[in-house]
Design a protein around this motif. Structure first.
Motif, PDB file in Angstrom:
ATOM      1  N   UNK A 100     -58.200 -30.333  -1.289  1.00  0.00           N
ATOM      2  CA  UNK A 100     -59.070 -29.359  -0.625  1.00  0.00           C
ATOM      3  C   UNK A 100     -60.525 -29.822  -0.560  1.00  0.00           C
ATOM      4  N   UNK A 103     -62.454 -29.801   2.637  1.00  0.00           N
ATOM      5  CA  UNK A 103     -62.738 -28.503   3.239  1.00  0.00           C
ATOM      6  C   UNK A 103     -63.994 -27.863   2.642  1.00  0.00           C
ATOM      7  N   UNK A 104     -64.580 -28.506   1.617  1.00  0.00           N
ATOM      8  CA  UNK A 104     -65.821 -28.002   1.037  1.00  0.00           C
ATOM      9  C   UNK A 104     -66.984 -28.602   1.810  1.00  0.00           C
ATOM     10  N   UNK A 105     -68.037 -27.846   1.941  1.00  0.00           N
ATOM     11  CA  UNK A 105     -69.203 -28.379   2.633  1.00  0.00           C
ATOM     12  C   UNK A 105     -69.736 -29.592   1.869  1.00  0.00           C
TER      13      UNK A 105
ATOM     14  N   UNK B 391     -70.014 -21.205   0.398  1.00  0.00           N
ATOM     15  CA  UNK B 391     -69.845 -22.597   0.832  1.00  0.00           C
ATOM     16  C   UNK B 391     -71.110 -23.415   0.570  1.00  0.00           C
ATOM     17  N   UNK B 405     -64.999 -24.795  -6.711  1.00  0.00           N
ATOM     18  CA  UNK B 405     -64.008 -23.798  -6.323  1.00  0.00           C
ATOM     19  C   UNK B 405     -63.855 -23.775  -4.818  1.00  0.00           C
ATOM     20  N   UNK B 406     -63.129 -22.782  -4.346  1.00  0.00           N
ATOM     21  CA  UNK B 406     -62.853 -22.732  -2.913  1.00  0.00           C
ATOM     22  C   UNK B 406     -63.520 -21.511  -2.286  1.00  0.00           C
ATOM     23  N   UNK B 407     -64.409 -21.727  -1.303  1.00  0.00           N
ATOM     24  CA  UNK B 407     -65.086 -20.597  -0.654  1.00  0.00           C
ATOM     25  C   UNK B 407     -64.100 -19.838   0.247  1.00  0.00           C
ATOM     26  N   UNK B 410     -63.716 -19.394   4.370  1.00  0.00           N
ATOM     27  CA  UNK B 410     -63.066 -20.325   5.282  1.00  0.00           C
ATOM     28  C   UNK B 410     -61.821 -19.715   5.926  1.00  0.00           C
TER      29      UNK B 410
END
Lengths: 484, 443
Positions: A100, A103-105, B391, B405-407, B410
């Motif tokens: 992932x 997919x992070x900025x 993000x 972590x995951x925003x 999205x």
């Protein structure tokens, strides 16, 4: 009798160690209501690390494997898997990378090495098979086939074509008709002619405006190249049917002919076959799909693109894309190994693959053709298909011959496939086998042919050297015992 | 180096035996005008050179970030014995065990894997593996449609958004109707689910813990579904089953999941392991290979691939699935992992992850402007509400050395300020502390 790991369990025994919680962590109570908890703990084995190591080491010794034995399993291309590929795939920078991250900025910049592997592999595969774009996402050959069918469906949908059928030769792998059916198409089987290729007359009869695609492998499952392939492609394209290439047999023509130049619109490759990634006892493999320009807009999410500054990024928004067919970038670890293999071989090495694979197969065909029936007596490419009909008359079947080979230290060829050959034995030696090992195999096959004449009865008890003798497959179906 | 053993002299001998003067004659069926020209790819390199080039590429990937990123794919510790055993080439250089006498190693290991998956999920039969958690869920949806003869699927939005996208892609050419149910306060919305379950619904699909980290007991949803003759499909995180109620005991019909956390490296998305388990009554509709126990001619126990009449190599276009090669070696890794951890270990691991996550929640909620939902129970992953766009926070945290972590913005509308944080047994109290300090400094 070999015990199951569960049967080695001793209450209270442990094979693991976990980090100790600090006091402040341990002081935290779980805020999970009682009703969400399991009432009992799963009955997994209670064993020590040595128990586990010994158990699985001993299990491994019950496998015949490519590293230990000649493994001429037809259609599976059991070539040597270079050790350096394993070494590199285990490097931390590859094996511990979270999918992932891109997919992070700003995260994409932290995966440039991995994206470069993927991007370069796409370009190399395009060049090797003559296509315009590749997706590496499909995780096996059959997954690639389904992806290809989905791309074809999207193409026809966009053009407003009313297509309902897919044509498939009767010599095809079972995955072809299955993938076409799961992709929503009706499967029409086209018979083979006396030369083992798709019957041109039957093909033309079946070909109409409703045909979405023709799925072929070249050479076909008999190891034969269809010299009329280009005519066939022209006829298909005349009704806007697309030509699908099943790459199972690419090893035969690697570097010699490019499916893209033959008129194929969509191809899938099996990296675990042609590009030497390990077969893993049944997977994981990888089944990348290549397409011609007209199908690029439909390629699955995501696509790797190069920015003007040379860095790589992933594009997720493409209006006509078929969408996600895998969560990420496919079996990255497998693609990585194939990339390393291409680096090691280079263009000259790749050419030598097909040349040597074809010499090895023809040598076996020549040496065995006096003692075993050859249903199509042409020069073959990377594999030869014999029939055990002569031996079967004495009651010795292809299955019996397979078991006799196991006793002589060889993995048997593929048997009973292709379906159009009775008592089929499909032998694919690959390029990495030496003449000495091939000669030993030939000697074993000749000795078996002799024995099939003189002592056919002796075959039914084979194999004798394995941890178990022949298993009762009907009992397995009847008993339905799938768990310990 | 093309790994070819034969010398020029041996090749000549073989060509002589075949009766041709050069290998070109063997390719005579290929029309000359179709032959490829010289490939435009680089020359081969030495092993040493390839290692050094690849090390440079590996170094361009960030493997020094402390990982709080999950989203269904977790940074768990892999015991050394998993690699040592799965690296045995007797396992990894064999192929599909079509010849059982020559493949008892792989067959028994897969039988044990199937057994362990059943015990962990509380189900009756598991297949030999599918590609990954996403394709396993897609296969489960098709299986439910096949069993019920209905073509409508209800999908809970707590299911991994990537998996939901996959299901939509796969069904584009099949006439399947979908209804998606939005979660309410981080949990599945019972009222909406009940309304959505109709007489023509094949199945409802949910995930536990859901994508936001929330845990649930879906027993009531299963009851609602069964009342309408619909099947239930649960996508689960296997480590959580060390302490959480099994889908089997909730009455779920088909269970799938991503097995990556069972001893398989993150490896940028694969190879992973899709697992699937179901009830015995559905076994003939289950996709994928299946190993069964039987006896040899001497009455000795052994293992074979069985019920193959479901599969593509027998049934062709009528097969339950097109899958052929699966993720066998990953399944072998998983059974080795589950054996090492064992009964107590899987429980302790789950408990450790959940406890550390509770600690992290407490620690992080002390940061000004950061909120943790207290009402939704979670396992090892939870959602933080930040005072600004998650993000952007994540990109700042990368500079501090964290995959934070995951925003959620999205994939979920209106959740731009929400961050999904995952904790495994690998995260120390110190790392959680440093993470908290870094987060505080970037807000």
């Amino acid at each position: 009798m070999s015990k199951l790991i569960f049967e080695k369990s001793v209450s209270g025994r442990k094979g693991y160690s976990l980090p100790t919680l600090s006091d402040s962590e341990a002081a935290c109570k779980l805020h999970i209501p009682e009703k969400y908890f399991a009432t009992e703990v799963a009955e997994l084995p209670e064993v020590s690390e040595l128990d586990v190591v010994r158990h699985f080491t001993n299990l491994s010794l019950k496998n015949v494997s490519l590293d230990a034995n000649f493994y001429p399993l037809g259609s599976c291309t059991m070539k040597y898997n270079p050790k350096v590929c394993e070494r590199i795939a285990a490097m931390d920078g590859f094996s511990s990378l979270h999918p992932l991250l891109p997919q992070l900025r700003g995260g994409g910049m932290l995966t440039q090495g991995a994206l470069e592997v993927l991007h370069d592999t796409e370009e190399l595969l395009c060049e090797i098979v003559g296509m315009d774009a590749f997706t590496l996402q499909p995780m096996a050959g059959a997954h690639g086939e389904l992806t290809g069918i989905m791309l074809i469906a999207a193409y026809h949908r966009e053009k407003g074509n009313k297509k309902t059928k897919v044509l498939i030769p009767d010599s095809a792998h079972g995955t072809n008709p299955s993938s076409a059916a799961i992709g929503g198409y009706k499967v029409i089987t086209v018979p083979s002619d006396a030369n083992g290729c798709m019957d041109m007359e039957a093909f033309e009869e079946a070909l109409d405006d409703e045909v979405a695609a023709i799925m072929l492998t070249s050479p076909n499952t008999l190891g034969l190249f269809n010299p009329d392939i280009h005519t066939l492609a022209d006829k298909a394209h005349a009704v806007d049917a697309l030509l699908y290439y099943d790459g199972a047999n690419l090893n035969a023509i690697l570097g010699k002919v490019r499916p893209g130049d033959l008129g194929f619109d969509v191809v899938h490759l099996n990296l675990h076959k042609t590009f030497a990634t390990p077969h893993g006892g049944g997977g994981p493999g990888a089944g990348p799909v290549g397409v011609k320009k007209s199908l690029i807009p439909y390629m699955p999410t995501s696509q790797i693109v190069k920015r003007s500054d040379g860095t790589l990024t992933l594009e997720y928004e493409r209006e006509k894309s078929i969408g996600y067919i895998a969560p990420f970038y496919g079996n990255f670890g497998i693609v990585l190994r194939a990339y390393i293999y291409i680096q090691l071989l280079g263009k000259d090495g790749l050419l030598r693959v097909s040349e040597n694979a074809v010499i090895n197969a023809n040598y076996i065909q020549k040496k065995l053709q006096d003692k075993y029936d050859l249903p199509f007596s042409r020069k073959c490419l990377h594999e030869c298909v014999f029939s055990a009909t002569r031996q079967a008359k004495n009651g010795v079947t292809a299955l019996d011959i397979a078991k006799a080979l196991i006793d002589r230290g060889f993995h048997p060829p593929t048997i009973y496939f292709p379906l159009i050959v009775k008592e089929a034995m499909m032998i694919e030696p690959t390029e990495t086998e030496s003449k000495e090992d091939i000669d030993s195999f030939i000697d074993a096959m000749l000795e078996i042919a002799e024995l099939a004449e003189t002592d056919p009865e002796s075959f039914h008890a084979l194999p004798l050297t394995t941890p178990i003798t022949r298993l009762d497959e009907k009992k397995a179906v009847k008993d339905k015992k799938f768990t310990a | 180096m093309p790994f070819i053993a034969n010398t020029d002299e041996q090749r000549k001998e073989m060509l002589d035996a075949i009766g041709v003067s050069s290998s070109d004659e063997l390719f005579a069926d290929i029309p000359k005008d179709l032959l490829a020209g010289e490939l435009n790819i680089p020359a081969g390199k030495s092993e040493m050179r390839v290692i050094s080039d690849m090390q440079k590429l590996a170094n361009r990937n960030a493997n020094n970030l402390t990982c709080f990123l999950g989203g269904g794919f977790y940074d768990h510790f892999i015991p050394s014995a998993v690699d040592a055993l799965s690296n045995r080439s007797e396992f990894y250089t064999a192929y599909t065990p079509y010849q059982p006498e020559a493949s008892q190693g792989t067959l028994q290991a897969i039988f044990e894997y199937q057994s362990a998956i059943c015990r962990l999920t509380g189900m009756e039969v598991a297949n030999a593996s599918l590609y990954d958690g996403g394709t396993a869920l897609c296969e489960a949806a098709l299986m439910a449609i096949n069993i019920t003869g209905r073509n409508r699927i209800v999908l809970d939005s707590g299911v991994n958004p990537i998996y939901r996208n996959m299901i939509y892609s796969y069904s584009k050419n099949l006439s399947i109707e979908f209804e998606e149910i939005e979660v309410k306060h981080g949990q599945s919305d019972r009222a909406k689910i009940e309304a959505a379950l109709t007489d023509d619904t094949a199945a409802i699909i949910f995930q536990n813990p859901n994508f936001f980290g929330g845990v649930d007991d879906f027993s009531d949803v299963v009851e609602m579904a069964h009342a309408k003759g619909c099947l239930t499909i649960a996508s689960v995180y296997p480590v959580s089953l060390g302490i959480l109620k099994t889908p089997g005991s909730m009455g779920v019909d088909i269970v799938t999941g991503e097995g990556q956390s069972l001893g398989i490296p993150l490896s940028f998305g694969g190879p992973y392991l899709g697992f699937m388990a179901t009830r015995m009554k559905h076994v003939r509709k289950m996709p994928g290979r299946l190993v069964g126990e039987t006896e040899d001619t001497n009455g000795k126990r052994g293992y074979v691939l069985t019920l193959q009449a479901r599969e593509q190599h027998i049934r062709r276009d009528k097969a339950t699935s097109n899958i052929c090669s699966n993720e066998s070696l990953c399944a072998v890794r998983a059974i080795i992992y589950m054996s090492l951890l064992g009964k107590q270990g899987m429980h302790d691991l789950a408990h450790t992850c959940a406890t550390k996550a509770e600690y992290a929640k407490t620690r992080l909620s002390k940061i000004k402007g950061v909120k943790v939902k207290k009402t939704t129970p979670t396992f090892n992953e939870f959602t933080l509400e930040l005072p600004c766009d998650a993000s952007i926070v994540v990109s700042k945290m990368i500079d501090k050395g964290f995959a934070a972590g995951f925003p959620l913005g999205r994939y979920y509308k209106g959740m731009d300020n929400f961050l999904l944080v995952a904790i495994t047994e690998k995260r120390t109290r110190e790392e959680i502390g440093m993470y908290a300090e870094a987060l505080e400094s970037v807000l």
